[in-house]
Design a protein around this motif. Structure first.
Motif, PDB file in Angstrom:
ATOM      1  N   CYS A  39      67.220  21.860  39.341  1.00 23.61           N
ATOM      2  CA  CYS A  39      68.425  21.058  39.557  1.00 23.61           C
ATOM      3  C   CYS A  39      68.656  20.008  38.476  1.00 23.61           C
ATOM      4  CB  CYS A  39      68.414  20.405  40.939  1.00 23.61           C
ATOM      5  SG  CYS A  39      67.253  19.035  41.122  1.00 23.61           S
ATOM      6  N   THR A  40      67.625  19.636  37.739  1.00 18.71           N
ATOM      7  CA  THR A  40      67.825  18.644  36.684  1.00 18.71           C
ATOM      8  C   THR A  40      68.260  19.278  35.358  1.00 18.71           C
ATOM      9  OG1 THR A  40      65.450  18.714  36.203  1.00 18.71           O
ATOM     10  CG2 THR A  40      66.222  16.981  37.682  1.00 18.71           C
ATOM     11  N   LYS A  41      68.370  20.608  35.352  1.00 22.08           N
ATOM     12  CA  LYS A  41      68.882  21.299  34.158  1.00 22.08           C
ATOM     13  C   LYS A  41      70.400  21.418  34.306  1.00 22.08           C
ATOM     14  CE  LYS A  41      64.579  23.924  33.875  1.00 22.08           C
ATOM     15  NZ  LYS A  41      63.947  25.261  34.052  1.00 22.08           N
ATOM     16  N   VAL A  42      71.110  20.554  33.597  1.00 24.38           N
ATOM     17  CA  VAL A  42      72.555  20.448  33.756  1.00 24.38           C
ATOM     18  C   VAL A  42      73.248  21.072  32.553  1.00 24.38           C
ATOM     19  CG1 VAL A  42      74.492  18.866  34.075  1.00 24.38           C
ATOM     20  CG2 VAL A  42      72.247  18.330  35.075  1.00 24.38           C
ATOM     21  N   PRO A  43      74.146  22.028  32.764  1.00 25.06           N
ATOM     22  CA  PRO A  43      74.864  22.640  31.641  1.00 25.06           C
ATOM     23  C   PRO A  43      75.552  21.587  30.784  1.00 25.06           C
ATOM     24  CG  PRO A  43      75.294  23.857  33.661  1.00 25.06           C
ATOM     25  CD  PRO A  43      74.534  22.620  34.052  1.00 25.06           C
ATOM     26  N   GLY A  44      75.376  21.714  29.485  1.00 26.38           N
ATOM     27  CA  GLY A  44      76.018  20.775  28.572  1.00 26.38           C
ATOM     28  C   GLY A  44      75.218  19.531  28.289  1.00 26.38           C
ATOM     29  N   VAL A  45      74.094  19.349  28.981  1.00 23.38           N
ATOM     30  CA  VAL A  45      73.215  18.204  28.735  1.00 23.38           C
ATOM     31  C   VAL A  45      71.937  18.741  28.099  1.00 23.38           C
ATOM     32  CG1 VAL A  45      71.968  16.259  29.740  1.00 23.38           C
ATOM     33  CG2 VAL A  45      74.175  16.954  30.699  1.00 23.38           C
ATOM     34  N   THR A  46      71.658  18.308  26.873  1.00 23.56           N
ATOM     35  CA  THR A  46      70.517  18.820  26.130  1.00 23.56           C
ATOM     36  C   THR A  46      69.497  17.721  25.881  1.00 23.56           C
ATOM     37  OG1 THR A  46      71.426  18.297  23.945  1.00 23.56           O
ATOM     38  CG2 THR A  46      72.126  20.382  24.949  1.00 23.56           C
ATOM     39  N   ARG A  47      68.380  18.097  25.273  1.00 27.21           N
ATOM     40  CA  ARG A  47      67.343  17.112  24.950  1.00 27.21           C
ATOM     41  C   ARG A  47      67.835  16.078  23.948  1.00 27.21           C
ATOM     42  NH1 ARG A  47      61.682  20.599  24.444  1.00 27.21           N
ATOM     43  NH2 ARG A  47      61.621  21.304  26.620  1.00 27.21           N
ATOM     44  N   ALA A  48      68.861  16.448  23.201  1.00 25.87           N
ATOM     45  CA  ALA A  48      69.424  15.506  22.225  1.00 25.87           C
ATOM     46  C   ALA A  48      70.164  14.351  22.910  1.00 25.87           C
ATOM     47  CB  ALA A  48      70.369  16.237  21.283  1.00 25.87           C
ATOM     48  N   ASP A  49      70.547  14.559  24.172  1.00 27.99           N
ATOM     49  CA  ASP A  49      71.273  13.526  24.919  1.00 27.99           C
ATOM     50  C   ASP A  49      70.264  12.572  25.556  1.00 27.99           C
ATOM     51  OD1 ASP A  49      73.933  14.640  24.500  1.00 27.99           O
ATOM     52  OD2 ASP A  49      73.240  16.275  25.787  1.00 27.99           O
ATOM     53  N   GLN A  50      69.810  11.624  24.747  1.00 25.01           N
ATOM     54  CA  GLN A  50      68.771  10.700  25.201  1.00 25.01           C
ATOM     55  C   GLN A  50      69.327   9.692  26.207  1.00 25.01           C
ATOM     56  OE1 GLN A  50      65.300  10.604  24.445  1.00 25.01           O
ATOM     57  NE2 GLN A  50      65.963  12.682  23.938  1.00 25.01           N
ATOM     58  N   PRO A  51      68.592   9.424  27.294  1.00 26.85           N
ATOM     59  CA  PRO A  51      69.055   8.447  28.295  1.00 26.85           C
ATOM     60  C   PRO A  51      69.228   7.062  27.695  1.00 26.85           C
ATOM     61  CG  PRO A  51      67.179   9.719  29.114  1.00 26.85           C
ATOM     62  CD  PRO A  51      67.304  10.026  27.667  1.00 26.85           C
ATOM     63  N   ARG A  52      70.201   6.330  28.182  1.00 28.11           N
ATOM     64  CA  ARG A  52      70.385   4.939  27.773  1.00 28.11           C
ATOM     65  C   ARG A  52      69.324   4.064  28.451  1.00 28.11           C
ATOM     66  NH1 ARG A  52      77.051   4.365  28.259  1.00 28.11           N
ATOM     67  NH2 ARG A  52      77.514   6.337  27.180  1.00 28.11           N
ATOM     68  N   SER A  53      69.065   2.946  27.851  1.00 27.02           N
ATOM     69  CA  SER A  53      68.074   2.015  28.406  1.00 27.02           C
ATOM     70  C   SER A  53      68.695   1.244  29.577  1.00 27.02           C
ATOM     71  CB  SER A  53      67.618   1.040  27.326  1.00 27.02           C
ATOM     72  OG  SER A  53      66.740   0.084  27.874  1.00 27.02           O
ATOM     73  N   ILE A  54      68.021   1.287  30.717  1.00 31.81           N
ATOM     74  CA  ILE A  54      68.501   0.578  31.920  1.00 31.81           C
ATOM     75  C   ILE A  54      67.412  -0.385  32.381  1.00 31.81           C
ATOM     76  CG2 ILE A  54      69.336   0.800  34.293  1.00 31.81           C
ATOM     77  CD1 ILE A  54      71.210   2.107  32.289  1.00 31.81           C
ATOM     78  N   SER A  55      67.709  -1.681  32.332  1.00 31.38           N
ATOM     79  CA  SER A  55      66.739  -2.662  32.839  1.00 31.38           C
ATOM     80  C   SER A  55      67.341  -3.543  33.930  1.00 31.38           C
ATOM     81  CB  SER A  55      66.205  -3.534  31.698  1.00 31.38           C
ATOM     82  OG  SER A  55      67.258  -4.218  31.064  1.00 31.38           O
ATOM     83  N   SER A  56      68.664  -3.789  33.845  1.00 29.92           N
ATOM     84  CA  SER A  56      69.301  -4.614  34.874  1.00 29.92           C
ATOM     85  C   SER A  56      70.434  -3.835  35.531  1.00 29.92           C
ATOM     86  CB  SER A  56      69.841  -5.906  34.266  1.00 29.92           C
ATOM     87  OG  SER A  56      70.828  -5.633  33.293  1.00 29.92           O
ATOM     88  N   VAL A  57      70.541  -4.005  36.844  1.00 30.01           N
ATOM     89  CA  VAL A  57      71.490  -3.240  37.651  1.00 30.01           C
ATOM     90  C   VAL A  57      72.344  -4.214  38.454  1.00 30.01           C
ATOM     91  CG1 VAL A  57      71.709  -1.514  39.497  1.00 30.01           C
ATOM     92  CG2 VAL A  57      69.857  -1.319  37.815  1.00 30.01           C
ATOM     93  N   ALA A  58      73.607  -3.898  38.598  1.00 25.25           N
ATOM     94  CA  ALA A  58      74.488  -4.663  39.482  1.00 25.25           C
ATOM     95  C   ALA A  58      75.008  -3.756  40.572  1.00 25.25           C
ATOM     96  CB  ALA A  58      75.653  -5.268  38.701  1.00 25.25           C
ATOM     97  N   VAL A  59      75.138  -4.281  41.765  1.00 22.82           N
ATOM     98  CA  VAL A  59      75.666  -3.529  42.903  1.00 22.82           C
ATOM     99  C   VAL A  59      76.855  -4.297  43.468  1.00 22.82           C
ATOM    100  CG1 VAL A  59      75.201  -2.605  45.206  1.00 22.82           C
ATOM    101  CG2 VAL A  59      73.410  -2.534  43.443  1.00 22.82           C
ATOM    102  N   ILE A  60      78.000  -3.637  43.535  1.00 16.88           N
ATOM    103  CA  ILE A  60      79.206  -4.275  44.060  1.00 16.88           C
ATOM    104  C   ILE A  60      79.326  -3.941  45.540  1.00 16.88           C
ATOM    105  CG2 ILE A  60      81.716  -4.395  43.902  1.00 16.88           C
ATOM    106  CD1 ILE A  60      81.450  -3.743  40.940  1.00 16.88           C
ATOM    107  N   GLY A  61      79.145  -4.956  46.376  1.00 22.87           N
ATOM    108  CA  GLY A  61      79.152  -4.768  47.821  1.00 22.87           C
ATOM    109  C   GLY A  61      77.756  -4.938  48.380  1.00 22.87           C
ATOM    110  N   ALA A  62      77.574  -5.932  49.250  1.00 18.65           N
ATOM    111  CA  ALA A  62      76.256  -6.205  49.834  1.00 18.65           C
ATOM    112  C   ALA A  62      76.198  -5.784  51.297  1.00 18.65           C
ATOM    113  CB  ALA A  62      75.916  -7.685  49.695  1.00 18.65           C
TER     114      ALA A  62
END
Length: 706
Positions: free
Chosen positions: A279-302
């Motif tokens: 399921c993590t093999k997504v058409p059109g997404v290759t190894r060249a598509d490196q994930p962005r760095s995520i360190s801080s998250v915001a959630v709208i709605g508590a």
């Protein structure tokens, strides 16, 4: 696949077959040959089985279960016998995971040493199987009946400290650069003992009352295993370990494994196993598509959903900022997050200091400007297109370049939401399931302009917060809720025709659903579904009976568990039948000209499940889901479809597509205009059912062509 290194009379057999040292035929042959050769080498006093990889071994090659190569010689039981009957003492040096067949070869060794963080388990029951290479026979002899039964029947792994306490391993050695030297020292000491060989053939299971214990264990798991065949077969095999010589127990175990391997439940378990890896093999997404760095998250709605999402990220070590519209809502949300982690600390799930550290990573604001540094922003607001478009327009102004803008919408058009943004490539759907900190499923919704690296990031982040990410396309309800729509529609329509909520739910729960459809609607909130229907009223106007009972419940303020009345009356959380629902259904049937009659269990099951399957075929035709296994993972992990049936699409293959097609056509004709409206078979279902090709085979062929 293996290398052999000699040190001071000790031969190290090192497994080195990335990614997991799977015990396929070639590995089994290599190991068997190596042990025979070392047996004949007089210079070798002891043998160590170890790994060059970060794990010891991932166990059997499950692909062989499908091809039949699992029985090719030497099979795994034969390899274990070779290990156990070796002339030289053999020590398994376990660092990292040793699962399934890997633990079974370790059990066949004379000794086992492990690192404290090593993970050992027999997860076969989760594939509808029993351990078939000595696990049910050797583990009770080595670790004791109670520890072995728990491990085999749960399928859950144990770590080094527990393994040492129950005798599964003989020593714990620190996982550092001296690990190999420590193992050498252990092997050298063993080889100098007078009689270093230890065989399970010479060990009996000792327990003061093995029959009584196993009887009690059966009673304990009776409710959770009532539909399953593997648990009882595992217990029978463990009983054999208590009563029979090793050779006879092993023969019985091997027969049990072969028997289970050919059951629908095992096929279902293996299907889901492979689906999770695909399921993590997504058409059109290759190894060249490196994930962005995520360190801080915001959630709208508590609110409930927003808090659950925030908790999931906080648990994984992320910093989370809530955005709310009022100070009171913000403070309430933050306080409930704090209470959640305090309760977890009180229950011993984490330390008080750890709980406080986690909570300190949660902050709140009323200003979009305070989200300017967030790497990932997740909107978890009211399910209204207008509300969500306003939020994303504001995010477009305040979020930093490269921030990922995610919506938790469960039904709305993600592309329409993204259209208000000047950066639709950064917009994605992250559909969490409630409670978001508990439910494992995450639908990753790919918009028409979502960038591949944004999808790669979503999948990476999902794994970090321990979710199962399944990527889907944009349509009403995506995959999960779109398939839910016909299932719920028929469950509700059946009330007009003469069924009761309890009758419908009893049939579905007997089939194996975690919860009947009417109980599920009451739990989710009758108002939730009503609001969704209000958003798409024009699409369903052609059927005046569509969810008529649910709409009337909404009008009456019977919103489900939260108001104490819905399709049922609630005494606490206990649901009780309510005769008023029959009267409501009868009145509505009269209003809409629906003839009431007695409805049997078969019709209830087929009318709910087969349109759900049919919708899955439409989804696959349209490319909203990439593969049938994606639909199955969503329904097993998000909607309570029984995992032992493999999900709705796998279940369709098991019962036969021609049967599903015949019954769809039956209801299309027998239900008159209503049947013509809702029971038209999907073209792909007709094509495959007519040609005799299974859905799995059809998609395997597509995969090979691509």
């Amino acid at each position: 696949m293996i290398s052999i290194k000699h040190t001071e009379g000790v031969a190290f057999i090192e497994l080195n077959a990335p990614p997991v040292n799977a015990l396929g035929l070639k590995m089994r042959q290599a190991l068997s040959l190596a042990i025979h050769e070392l047996d004949a080498d007089e210079q070798v006093k002891a043998i160590v089985l170890c790994s060059a990889l970060p794990l010891f071994c991932g166990g059997a090659d499950i692909v062989e279960f499908r091809t039949g190569a699992v029985w090719d010689k030497p099979d795994l039981p034969a390899l274990c016998e070779t290990i156990e009957t070796s002339k030289k003492p053999i020590i398994a040096a376990i660092a990292g995971p040793a699962m399934g067949g890997a633990l079974e070869i370790a059990l066949a060794c004379d000794y086992r040493v492990a690192t404290p963080d090593a993970v050992m388990g027999l997860p076969e029951i989760k594939l509808g199987l029993l351990p078939g290479a000595g696990g049910t026979q050797r583990l009770p002899r080595i670790a004791g009946l109670e520890a072995a039964t728990q491990m085999i029947l749960s399928g859950d792994p144990v770590k080094g400290e527990y393994a040492l306490s129950c005798g599964l391993v003989d020593a714990l050695l620190e996982n550092n650069q001296d690990f190999r030297a420590h193992v050498l020292g252990f092997a050298t000491r063993v080889s100098h003992e007078g009689d270093p060989k230890r065989s399970c053939a010479d060990i009996t299971v000792t327990h003061p009352d093995s029959k009584g214990y196993l009887t009690g264990f059966r009673d304990q798991i009776a409710h959770t295993s009532k539909y399953l065949v593997a648990p009882e077969r595992c217990l029978v095999s463990v009983e054999a370990a208590c009563e029979l010589p090793l050779s006879e127990g092993l023969a019985q175990e091997k027969a049990g494994f072969a028997e289970l391997l050919d059951t629908p439940q095992s096929r279902a378990g293996r299907h889901l196993f492979f689906a999770e890896r695909e399921c993590t093999k997504v058409p059109g997404v290759t190894r060249a598509d490196q994930p962005r760095s995520i360190s801080s998250v915001a959630v709208i709605g508590a609110g409930t959903m927003g808090r659950g999402i925030a908790i999931a990220f906080l648990q994984a070590g992320y910093r989370v900022t809530f955005l709310e519209t009022t100070q009171s809502a913000l403070e309430q949300g933050l306080e409930m997050v704090r209470e959640h982690f305090q309760r977890a600390a009180q229950k011993g799930r984490l330390s008080a200091d750890r709980a406080e550290t986690i909570v300190s990573n949660a902050t709140g604001t009323l200003s979009y400007g305070d989200l300017a540094e967030a790497d990932l922003i997740i909107e978890a607001a009211f399910e209204s297109m207008n509300v969500k478009r306003q939020i994303f327009a504001s995010l477009d102004q305040h979020a930093k370049p490269g921030a990922i803008l995610a919506s938790n919408t469960s039904t709305l058009d993600l592309d329409e939401i993204a259209a208000v943004s000047s950066r639709p490539e950064d917009v994605i759907g992250l559909h969490f399931f409630s409670p978001a900190n508990v439910m494992r499923l995450l639908e990753v919704v790919r918009g028409s302009k979502t960038a591949p690296d944004v999808i790669a990031t979503a999948i990476t982040v999902a794994k970090k917060i321990r979710k199962l990410p399944v990527t889907v396309g944009v349509c009403y309800g995506f995959v999960g809720n779109r398939m839910l729509e016909p299932y719920f529609r028929e469950g509700s329509r059946l009330l007009l025709e003469g069924a009761t909520p309890k009758h419908v739910d009893d049939v579905l729960e007997t089939f194996g659903m975690a919860m009947g459809i009417h109980a599920m609607a009451d739990l989710a909130g009758v108002d939730v579904g009503a609001r969704v229907r209000q958003e798409r009223r024009s699409e369903i106007a052609h059927d005046p009976t569509y969810q008529a009972v649910q709409d009337r419940l909404f009008e009456l303020g019977r919103l489900g568990q939260k108001t104490g009345r819905g399709s049922y009356v609630y005494e606490g959380r206990t649901r009780v039948e309510d005769s008023e629902i029959v009267q409501i259904s009868t009145n509505l049937a009269g209003l809409h000209g629906v003839k009431r009659r007695d409805i049997d269990d078969q019709e209830i099951l087929e009318r709910c499940i087969y349109p759900l399957i049919n919708e899955g075929f439409l989804i696959l035709e349209e490319g909203i889901a990439t593969r049938p296994g994606d639909c199955d993972l969503i329904w097993v992990n998000g909607y309570g479809f029984p995992n032992w049936r493999g999900g709705p699409m796998h279940y369709a293959d098991e019962i036969g597509l021609s049967h599903v097609l015949e019954r769809m056509n039956h209801y299309r004709q027998s239900l008159g205009a209503y049947g013509e409206m809702w029971f038209t078979p999907a073209p792909l279902l007709e094509e495959l059912a007519t040609s005799g090709v299974t859905l799995a085979a059809h998609f395997d062929a597509k995969k090979e062509k691509s």
